[in-house]
Design a protein around this motif. Structure first.
Motif, mmCIF file in Angstrom:
data_model
loop_
_atom_site.group_PDB
_atom_site.id
_atom_site.type_symbol
_atom_site.label_atom_id
_atom_site.label_comp_id
_atom_site.label_asym_id
_atom_site.label_seq_id
_atom_site.Cartn_x
_atom_site.Cartn_y
_atom_site.Cartn_z
ATOM 1 N N ASN A 1 -8.630 9.277 0.532
ATOM 2 C CA ASN A 1 -8.867 8.000 -0.141
ATOM 3 C C ASN A 1 -9.882 8.153 -1.274
ATOM 4 O O ASN A 1 -9.932 7.329 -2.197
ATOM 5 N N VAL B 1 -6.718 6.104 -3.037
ATOM 6 C CA VAL B 1 -5.985 5.267 -2.076
ATOM 7 C C VAL B 1 -4.590 4.902 -2.575
ATOM 8 O O VAL B 1 -3.914 4.081 -1.968
ATOM 9 N N SER C 1 -1.737 6.364 -2.479
ATOM 10 C CA SER C 1 -0.641 6.561 -1.530
ATOM 11 C C SER C 1 -0.631 5.460 -0.478
ATOM 12 O O SER C 1 0.433 4.971 -0.084
ATOM 13 N N GLN C 2 -1.822 5.048 -0.029
ATOM 14 C CA GLN C 2 -1.882 3.959 0.946
ATOM 15 C C GLN C 2 -1.485 2.631 0.319
ATOM 16 O O GLN C 2 -0.853 1.793 0.969
ATOM 17 N N THR D 1 2.166 2.579 0.385
ATOM 18 C CA THR D 1 2.661 2.249 1.727
ATOM 19 C C THR D 1 2.515 0.759 1.995
ATOM 20 O O THR D 1 3.413 0.126 2.568
ATOM 21 N N LEU E 1 -9.299 -0.876 1.578
ATOM 22 C CA LEU E 1 -8.857 0.400 2.122
ATOM 23 C C LEU E 1 -9.895 1.499 1.917
ATOM 24 O O LEU E 1 -10.072 2.371 2.764
ATOM 25 N N THR F 1 0.048 8.155 5.559
ATOM 26 C CA THR F 1 -0.495 7.035 4.777
ATOM 27 C C THR F 1 -0.360 5.704 5.503
ATOM 28 O O THR F 1 -0.842 4.690 5.025
ATOM 29 N N SER F 2 0.310 5.716 6.676
ATOM 30 C CA SER F 2 0.504 4.476 7.432
ATOM 31 C C SER F 2 -0.632 4.262 8.430
ATOM 32 O O SER F 2 -0.404 4.125 9.636
ATOM 33 N N ALA F 3 -1.854 4.251 7.933
ATOM 34 C CA ALA F 3 -3.009 4.007 8.789
ATOM 35 C C ALA F 3 -3.023 2.544 9.208
ATOM 36 O O ALA F 3 -2.424 1.678 8.548
ATOM 37 N N SER G 1 -5.330 0.529 8.895
ATOM 38 C CA SER G 1 -5.969 -0.270 7.846
ATOM 39 C C SER G 1 -4.950 -0.839 6.868
ATOM 40 O O SER G 1 -5.136 -1.941 6.345
ATOM 41 N N VAL G 2 -3.858 -0.109 6.631
ATOM 42 C CA VAL G 2 -2.803 -0.608 5.746
ATOM 43 C C VAL G 2 -2.164 -1.858 6.344
ATOM 44 O O VAL G 2 -1.955 -2.869 5.655
#
Length: 426
Positions: A244, A254, A256-257, A260, A291, A363-365, A367-368
């Motif tokens: 990030n 961030v 990539s996130q 996502t 994020l 990237t699918s944390a 937090s997303v």
């Protein structure tokens, strides 16, 4: 040698009778300016000191399943927060013994001390109880000098020069970090945070220091008295967050996130996504800060810590320790082999669902999905009132101090479930 088995057994024994605020006292003049704290330890839900110690076997093996279940229900009592975080972040293996962890802790402290000595030889202010807030080297590598010792004249080494150029920025950020807390009125505590960040940026030269790391590191410095222990807790947290902070002239860490997040909202709420697209907000840059520093600015200090530990418990993978110690090893969610149902219970709710569905996107944390849950909460208002991106930012700004962390996480899990089901069908 420190007897960590004894410390793990007595730390926080009488802390449950104290007021929550006494653990993180606020400067009186700042009380009116900070978000209201919603979290309160709850008997039977919050992981208490007694429940924590009871989760260990006689030789120190931890029943991580019981611990995760309790954290996901009600967070962690402040008296044991730092000790529990070390397990959640992968500093220690739940299947290790007291003696094994004690040995590993001492080894890590020695390694941190070695790195600190390296840094002190270059910049003697490190470890002195003071911090640097002014540049000590020019952009072209010429030393300016620093209080506490002479800067070596040879800074032709690119790594050394870049690191030295970051030290004053770290200092400027440190003096702005969690200023409302009494803890940071003590210059020694500011220096502890500065030392940890400075040494981390030396060790991880690829990423270095980026603003926002101070917000992630500060709680570790407060919760863990030993500086080396705080460093390793932060280092483990950065294992999952460091990308990030990877920024260049053409991209932000961030990104990539954010991509996502865009895909998640497009899948679960296409109408909202289209509206944001029409407002030129399809890249979701308005969610950058959430994020980057995991909602630190949207919650009070206490509630942010509660949110983090619930998230980390939900994301927990029982193989995280071995994965970090042996980077070439694969996590179970990266394999196609079926996992023992008993082992599945040692995963957090969020990660368990990913494993069961074969979804291993880094990237699918959670937090997303948490950001997606906030957008869903504000869905009607955004669709009705947002005529531009500034309106979206203002609407999302209203959540500061008004968001229930537990409810937000529960909603995030529901969105994850909806997303995985729809993604599977497509």
């Amino acid at each position: 040698m420190v007897d960590w088995a004894a410390i793990e057994g007595i730390f926080g024994r009488n802390a449950g009778t104290e007021e929550l605020e006494s653990f993180y006292p606020i400067r009186p003049e700042c009380l009116a300016d900070i978000p209201k704290t919603r979290f309160r330890p709850r008997v039977g839900k919050t992981l208490s000191s007694r429940r924590w110690h009871a989760a260990f076997s006689e030789d120190g093996h931890l029943d991580i399943e019981k611990v995760l279940r309790r954290i996901q229900r009600g967070g962690i009592h402040p008296s044991i927060k730092g000790l529990v975080w070390e397990f959640l972040l992968g500093c220690f293996d739940p299947n290790s013994t007291f003696d094994e962890r004690n040995q590993l802790r001492e080894q890590r402290r020695e390694r941190y001390g070695m790195w600190k000595t390296e840094c002190q030889k270059i910049v003697p202010v490190i470890g002195s109880g003071k911090i640097i807030t002014k540049p000590i080297i020019t952009d072209d590598g010429q030393p300016i000098g620093v209080e506490g010792g002479d800067v070596p004249p040879d800074v032709s080494d690119k790594k050394v020069a870049q690191w030295m150029q970051s030290l004053h920025q770290i200092g400027l950020d440190v003096v702005r970090t969690d200023r409302a807390l009494v803890f940071y009125e003590d210059e020694a505590n500011q220096a502890k945070l500065w030392d940890v960040l400075a040494i981390y940026s030396w060790v991880d030269a690829d990423i270095g220091y980026v603003q926002g790391m101070n917000d992630i590191c500060s709680p570790m410095v407060i919760l863990l008295e030993d500086e080396a222990d705080a460093f390793w807790c932060f280092e483990r947290a950065m294992r999952r967050l460091r990308e990030n902070f990877r920024c260049s002239t053409t991209s932000i860490g961030v990104q990539s996130q954010l991509g996502t997040l865009s895909q998640v909202v497009k899948t679960v709420d296409p109408k909202l996504h289209q509206h944001l697209e029409d407002l030129d907000g399809g890249e979701y840059l308005f969610a950058f800060r959430m994020l980057m520093v995991l909602f630190r600015r949207e919650f009070s200090f206490v509630d942010a810590l509660y949110l983090w530990e619930v998230m980390w418990a939900m994301e927990y993978n029982p193989n995280i320790f071995s994965y970090y110690e042996q980077p070439d090893a694969a996590l179970d969610d990266e394999t196609t082999e079926p996992i023992d149902p008993k082992m599945l219970k040692q995963y957090g709710k969020f990660q368990r669902k990913n494993v069961q569905c074969g979804h291993a996107d880094k990237t699918s944390a959670l937090s997303v999905f948490l950001v997606a849950s906030v957008l869903e909460t504000k869905n009607k208002q955004i669709l009705k009132d947002a005529k531009g991106l500034d309106d979206v930012v203002n609407i999302l700004g209203e959540i500061t101090g008004n968001l229930d962390a537990k409810k937000a996480c529960q909603k995030a899990l529901k969105i994850q479930d909806k997303y995985l089901k729809k993604a599977k069908k497509s």
